[in-house]
Scaffold this motif. Structure first.
Motif, mmCIF file in Angstrom:
data_model
loop_
_atom_site.group_PDB
_atom_site.id
_atom_site.type_symbol
_atom_site.label_atom_id
_atom_site.label_comp_id
_atom_site.label_asym_id
_atom_site.label_seq_id
_atom_site.Cartn_x
_atom_site.Cartn_y
_atom_site.Cartn_z
ATOM 1 N N THR A 25 43.810 -7.389 -2.612
ATOM 2 C CA THR A 25 43.462 -6.356 -3.592
ATOM 3 C C THR A 25 42.814 -6.973 -4.819
ATOM 4 O OG1 THR A 25 45.333 -5.014 -2.819
ATOM 5 C CG2 THR A 25 44.376 -4.459 -4.964
ATOM 6 N N TYR A 26 43.338 -8.095 -5.269
ATOM 7 C CA TYR A 26 42.782 -8.778 -6.439
ATOM 8 C C TYR A 26 41.338 -9.217 -6.181
ATOM 9 C CZ TYR A 26 42.018 -12.368 -9.977
ATOM 10 O OH TYR A 26 41.486 -13.134 -10.993
ATOM 11 N N GLU A 27 41.082 -9.778 -5.005
ATOM 12 C CA GLU A 27 39.727 -10.217 -4.673
ATOM 13 C C GLU A 27 38.769 -9.038 -4.557
ATOM 14 O OE1 GLU A 27 39.882 -12.582 -1.198
ATOM 15 O OE2 GLU A 27 40.922 -14.267 -2.145
ATOM 16 N N MET A 28 39.246 -7.928 -4.000
ATOM 17 C CA MET A 28 38.388 -6.748 -3.884
ATOM 18 C C MET A 28 38.010 -6.195 -5.253
ATOM 19 S SD MET A 28 40.182 -4.738 -0.683
ATOM 20 C CE MET A 28 39.112 -3.319 -0.885
ATOM 21 N N ILE A 29 38.925 -6.309 -6.223
ATOM 22 C CA ILE A 29 38.654 -5.796 -7.564
ATOM 23 C C ILE A 29 37.759 -6.750 -8.348
ATOM 24 C CG2 ILE A 29 39.710 -5.185 -9.774
ATOM 25 C CD1 ILE A 29 42.151 -4.211 -8.209
ATOM 26 N N THR A 30 38.070 -8.043 -8.278
ATOM 27 C CA THR A 30 37.320 -9.026 -9.075
ATOM 28 C C THR A 30 35.996 -9.431 -8.430
ATOM 29 O OG1 THR A 30 38.565 -10.830 -8.011
ATOM 30 C CG2 THR A 30 39.437 -9.940 -10.079
ATOM 31 N N ASP A 31 35.916 -9.368 -7.116
ATOM 32 C CA ASP A 31 34.689 -9.775 -6.421
ATOM 33 C C ASP A 31 34.369 -8.765 -5.314
ATOM 34 O OD1 ASP A 31 32.493 -11.220 -5.637
ATOM 35 O OD2 ASP A 31 33.622 -12.624 -4.382
ATOM 36 N N PRO A 32 33.944 -7.563 -5.694
ATOM 37 C CA PRO A 32 33.681 -6.530 -4.684
ATOM 38 C C PRO A 32 32.503 -6.903 -3.803
ATOM 39 C CG PRO A 32 32.880 -5.838 -6.824
ATOM 40 C CD PRO A 32 33.633 -7.112 -7.049
ATOM 41 N N ALA A 33 32.513 -6.358 -2.585
ATOM 42 C CA ALA A 33 31.431 -6.628 -1.644
ATOM 43 C C ALA A 33 30.127 -6.041 -2.167
ATOM 44 C CB ALA A 33 31.773 -6.036 -0.281
ATOM 45 N N LYS A 34 29.048 -6.759 -1.972
ATOM 46 C CA LYS A 34 27.748 -6.294 -2.427
ATOM 47 C C LYS A 34 27.284 -5.136 -1.549
ATOM 48 C CE LYS A 34 26.290 -10.777 -4.243
ATOM 49 N NZ LYS A 34 25.266 -11.849 -4.192
ATOM 50 N N PRO A 35 26.698 -4.111 -2.143
ATOM 51 C CA PRO A 35 26.213 -2.974 -1.341
ATOM 52 C C PRO A 35 25.089 -3.409 -0.407
ATOM 53 C CG PRO A 35 25.431 -2.824 -3.613
ATOM 54 C CD PRO A 35 26.441 -3.938 -3.570
ATOM 55 N N THR A 36 25.085 -2.867 0.772
ATOM 56 C CA THR A 36 24.068 -3.202 1.759
ATOM 57 C C THR A 36 22.832 -2.332 1.556
ATOM 58 O OG1 THR A 36 24.923 -1.601 3.365
ATOM 59 C CG2 THR A 36 25.853 -3.828 3.420
ATOM 60 N N VAL A 37 21.743 -2.738 2.185
ATOM 61 C CA VAL A 37 20.505 -1.977 2.071
ATOM 62 C C VAL A 37 20.679 -0.583 2.668
ATOM 63 C CG1 VAL A 37 19.638 -2.951 4.250
ATOM 64 C CG2 VAL A 37 18.034 -1.975 2.604
ATOM 65 N N GLU A 38 21.472 -0.475 3.745
ATOM 66 C CA GLU A 38 21.694 0.838 4.348
ATOM 67 C C GLU A 38 22.472 1.753 3.401
ATOM 68 O OE1 GLU A 38 21.040 -2.124 7.532
ATOM 69 O OE2 GLU A 38 22.408 -2.005 5.838
ATOM 70 N N LYS A 39 23.450 1.201 2.695
ATOM 71 C CA LYS A 39 24.262 2.021 1.799
ATOM 72 C C LYS A 39 23.437 2.542 0.617
ATOM 73 C CE LYS A 39 28.534 1.952 -0.929
ATOM 74 N NZ LYS A 39 29.035 3.182 -0.295
ATOM 75 N N LEU A 40 22.502 1.724 0.149
ATOM 76 C CA LEU A 40 21.728 2.099 -1.024
ATOM 77 C C LEU A 40 20.535 2.996 -0.705
ATOM 78 C CD1 LEU A 40 21.686 -1.268 -3.028
ATOM 79 C CD2 LEU A 40 23.032 0.775 -3.509
ATOM 80 N N PHE A 41 19.909 2.786 0.450
ATOM 81 C CA PHE A 41 18.633 3.447 0.701
ATOM 82 C C PHE A 41 18.649 4.412 1.888
ATOM 83 C CE2 PHE A 41 17.529 -0.296 -1.769
ATOM 84 C CZ PHE A 41 16.647 0.227 -2.690
ATOM 85 N N HIS A 42 19.757 4.447 2.632
ATOM 86 C CA HIS A 42 19.835 5.417 3.723
ATOM 87 C C HIS A 42 20.024 6.813 3.154
ATOM 88 C CE1 HIS A 42 22.016 7.812 6.815
ATOM 89 N NE2 HIS A 42 21.088 7.290 7.583
ATOM 90 N N LYS A 43 19.291 7.784 3.693
ATOM 91 C CA LYS A 43 19.342 9.149 3.190
ATOM 92 C C LYS A 43 20.082 10.066 4.168
ATOM 93 C CE LYS A 43 14.993 8.933 0.573
ATOM 94 N NZ LYS A 43 13.656 9.564 0.381
ATOM 95 N N HIS A 44 20.757 11.043 3.605
ATOM 96 C CA HIS A 44 21.412 12.064 4.425
ATOM 97 C C HIS A 44 20.371 13.100 4.871
ATOM 98 C CE1 HIS A 44 25.427 10.540 3.680
ATOM 99 N NE2 HIS A 44 25.155 10.471 2.393
ATOM 100 N N PRO A 45 20.659 13.825 5.943
ATOM 101 C CA PRO A 45 19.689 14.814 6.437
ATOM 102 C C PRO A 45 19.263 15.814 5.373
ATOM 103 C CG PRO A 45 21.425 14.476 8.047
ATOM 104 C CD PRO A 45 21.838 13.737 6.816
ATOM 105 N N LYS A 46 18.030 16.251 5.490
ATOM 106 C CA LYS A 46 17.496 17.242 4.555
ATOM 107 C C LYS A 46 18.211 18.580 4.738
ATOM 108 C CE LYS A 46 12.892 15.134 4.902
ATOM 109 N NZ LYS A 46 11.476 15.362 5.294
#
Length: 281
Positions: A25-46
Motif C-alpha cells: 500500500t505504501y509503494e502504491m501511494i508513494t510510487d503509483p504506476a504510470k498511466p498507459t497509453v491505452e488508459k490515457l488515449f483510448h476512447k469510449h464508444p460514441k
C-alpha cells in the motif's frame, strides 16, 4: 505444545501478511504506476442510439436491409456470418424470390464438391446456405491480411464491450494519431500495416478503414450513404445477426411481467380472503 507452535506459526504468517500489505500500500501511494497509453488515449464508444434500443425498441427493417447491403458490398470480402443463413433474411422483409436473388448474387461462392470428379469446387449459394467465410481457414485468412485474422461477425456485437455503439465508433473512428499522443508515447505510432483508431483497445488496428467515403454503397431506398449512415446501418444489421430473436424476447419479457403482476394481485386478494375472518379474532 503442538497448539502453541501452531498458534505461533499462524501469528507469524498473519503478521507477515499484514506487513506485506502495508509495504504494498505504501509503494502504491508513494510510487503509483504510470498511466498507459491505452488508459490515457483510448476512447469510449460514441453516444449513438438505435431503433432496437430500450425495452420497447424494434428493429427498423429498412435500416437492416441497408446494413445488409453494406455488409455484402464492403464487409463480406474479409468477414463471414457463419451463424446466419440466407433464408434468415426473410425476417428483414425480403420475399423468397428476393432471398434467392441475394444468395445467387452473393460476392462469394459456397464450397462444394464436383459430383463428376470428386474434387473441391464452389457453387452459387442457396437460401439454405450459411453466409460463406471468404477464406479456407485461419492460416489463409492471416496470410491475406498481414497476419491479422478477420473474425466471423455473427456474434461480434455481443462479443465486444459496448455492442453496436462500439462497432459504429470503430468504423467511424479512424484518424491520424494526435501530436500529444506521439509526444508522450512515440512508440504508439502505427507500424506497418496498422491504422490508428482510438476506439480500438490497443489504439492501432490491422483492419484498414472499410468505409472510405460517402457514396461507397448505393442504397435502394435513396438514403444518402454517408460514412456515419453506412456505419450505423451495418451496426444495426450486426445486432440483428447476433440477436435475431431480440424482439420476441422483449415481448416474452413483457408477457412474463404482466403475468407476475396479475399473479401477485390474485395472491394478495387470496391472502386477504383466507385470513380476513381469522384476523377479526
Amino acid at each position: 505444545m503442538v497448539r502453541i507452535i501452531a498458534f505461533l506459526v499462524g501469528l507469524f504468517l498473519s503478521g507477515w501478511l499484514i506487513v506485506s500489505a502495508g509495504f504494498t500500500t505504501y509503494e502504491m501511494i508513494t510510487d503509483p504506476a504510470k498511466p498507459t497509453v491505452e488508459k490515457l488515449f483510448h476512447k469510449h464508444p460514441k453516444p449513438v442510439s438505435f431503433a432496437q434500443d430500450g425495452p420497447f425498441g424494434e428493429f427498423d427493417k429498412a435500416q437492416l436491409q441497408r446494413g445488409l447491403k453494406v455488409f455484402q458490398e464492403v464487409c463480406a470480402a474479409c468477414h463471414g456470418l457463419k451463424q446466419v443463413a440466407f433464408r434468415d433474411f426473410a425476417a428483414l422483409g425480403y420475399s423468397e424470390d428476393e432471398i434467392k436473388a441475394i444468395a445467387k448474387g452473393w460476392p462469394l461462392e459456397v464450397p462444394s464438391i464436383n459430383p463428376e470428379t470428386g474434387e473441391p469446387a464452389t457453387r452459387k449459394a442457396l437460401p439454405s446456405d450459411k453466409l460463406p467465410y471468404p477464406f479456407a481457414n485461419e492460416v489463409a485468412g492471416r496470410a491475406a491480411n498481414n497476419n491479422a485474422y478477420p473474425p466471423d461477425l455473427s456474434l461480434i456485437v455481443k462479443a465486444r464491450e459496448g455492442g453496436a455503439p462500439y462497432i459504429y465508433s470503430l468504423l467511424t473512428g479512424y484518424q491520424q494519431p494526435s501530436a500529444e499522443l506521439l509526444k508522450q508515447f512515440p512508440e504508439a505510432k502505427p507500424g506497418t500495416g496498422l491504422h490508428h483508431n482510438p476506439y480500438f483497445h490497443s489504439l492501432n488496428i490491422a483492419m484498414a478503414p472499410p468505409l472510405t467515403g460517402d457514396g461507397q454503397v448505393t442504397f435502394d431506398d435513396g438514403t444518402p450513404s454517408t460514412v456515419p449512415q453506412m456505419a450505423k446501418d451495418v451496426s444495426a444489421f450486426l445486432t440483428w445477426a447476433a440477436e435475431p430473436k431480440l424482439e420476441a424476447r422483449k415481448q416474452a419479457g413483457w408477457a412474463a411481467l404482466l403475468f407476475l403482476l396479475i399473479f401477485t394481485g390474485l395472491a394478495y386478494l387470496s391472502y386477504r380472503t383466507i385470513w380476513a375472518e381469522k384476523k377479526k379474532h
